[in-house]
Design an enzyme around this catalytic site. Structure first.
Site, PDB file in Angstrom:
ATOM      1  CD  GLU A   1       5.453 -21.856  10.621  1.00  0.00           C
ATOM      2  OE1 GLU A   1       5.518 -22.223  11.812  1.00  0.00           O
ATOM      3  OE2 GLU A   1       4.493 -21.208  10.160  1.00  0.00           O
TER       4      GLU A   1
ATOM      5  CD  GLU B   1      -3.055  -0.786   0.109  1.00  0.00           C
ATOM      6  OE1 GLU B   1      -3.181   0.361  -0.343  1.00  0.00           O
ATOM      7  OE2 GLU B   1      -3.737  -1.753  -0.287  1.00  0.00           O
TER       8      GLU B   1
END
Length: 296
Positions: free
Chosen positions: A109, A78
């Site tokens: 992960e 953004e």
């Protein structure tokens, strides 16, 4: 880890009337926001340090795995449309690669070696700011990335939801929003995710503030990409430079849709000089305006 624990209050939530379950979830979301309150000072310190470190060349690097990684990427992407933050100064390190944004990457992960290799391959260094996000506060991939980045001289910021964990301790700035148990045990996209998203929103916006990309509450570094944003840009130039809309529109055209440059042009500064003033002042509009008013 409290984020993984079963809360006895909600052990029968699947049997509850839907309205009662929804009300409980809403209460949890409000609690998640409240959990950030204790971190206000730490967020401010991290933002100020990050803005100083980034300067005119440094990169913002977002690191995470699974839900936390997706939330981190959402914040970072953004910044380009909102503040015209250069895309070449954004980097996303996601366990399992960016494909893991839409598909689960089993075991990724836990791959600390991959994180260290990616930090090295990206040539992370002293100008960069690396933000790692993990609800557990101990995800191996994220922890390894933050540790390697700090060793390489980067400024590191960690966001976690469990106190006393390795990730916040490994970073220069450790932020902990202690959200506790989830209504659905281990579903950290709920309370923990909400707190992470809000923390990232606040942190990145504060960084943009300190970098001079906001002036008088306006997104003066916004990227104009449609008619709505063009009109918003014209209004910013009009209000800041104290000119009419026609003059603001002409200034925006002359400045190639660059709002900050258009403000200076509307103030009577030549286009090339406006560009120069912004460059020498690190794109900080208030500083460039002061210089223009003082004759350079």
């Amino acid at each position: 880890m409290s984020t993984e624990a079963i809360d006895p209050r909600y052990v029968d939530i699947d049997q509850w009337p839907t309205i009662r379950a929804v009300e409980a979830m809403l209460e949890g979301q409000m609690a998640a926001i409240a959990a950030i309150g204790s971190q206000a000072g730490a967020i401010a310190q991290a933002a100020e340090a990050a803005a100083t470190r980034l300067g005119t060349q440094g990169r913002l690097v977002y690191v995470g795995a699974g839900t936390s990684g997706r939330i981190a990427v959402q914040d970072g992407v953004e910044l380009y449309p909102t503040y015209n933050w250069p895309q070449e100064r954004l980097l996303f390190l996601m366990a399992g690669g960016l494909a893991a944004l839409t598909e689960a990457a089993e075991g990724a992960e836990d791959d600390a070696d991959a994180a260290r290799a990616e930090i090295a391959a990206a040539s992370i260094g002293p100008q960069d700011v690396v933000i790692g996000v993990a609800a557990s506060g101990r995800t191996p991939y994220t922890l390894a990335a933050i540790t390697a980045a700090r060793a390489a001289g980067a400024l590191t910021i960690a966001i976690a939801n469990n106190p006393g964990t390795a990730l916040p301790a490994a970073a220069d700035h450790g932020l902990v929003a202690e959200t506790g148990t989830e209504i659905v045990a281990g579903s950290t996209r709920m309370k923990a995710g909400t707190a992470q998203k809000a923390t990232l929103n606040i942190l990145s916006t504060a960084i943009m503030l300190r970098m001079g990309l906001v002036y008088r509450g306006r997104m003066v570094n916004m990227r104009i990409s449609n008619e709505k944003l063009r009109l918003r840009g014209e209004a910013m130039v009009r209000d800041i430079a104290d000119v009419d809309m026609a003059a603001a529109s002409r200034a925006l055209d002359a400045a190639g849709q660059d709002i900050k440059q258009a403000v200076l042009v509307a103030m009577g500064v030549a286009t090339d000089e406006a560009h120069r003033l912004l460059d020498i002042h690190g794109q900080n509009l208030p500083a460039a305006m002061r210089a223009a008013q003082q004759g350079g």
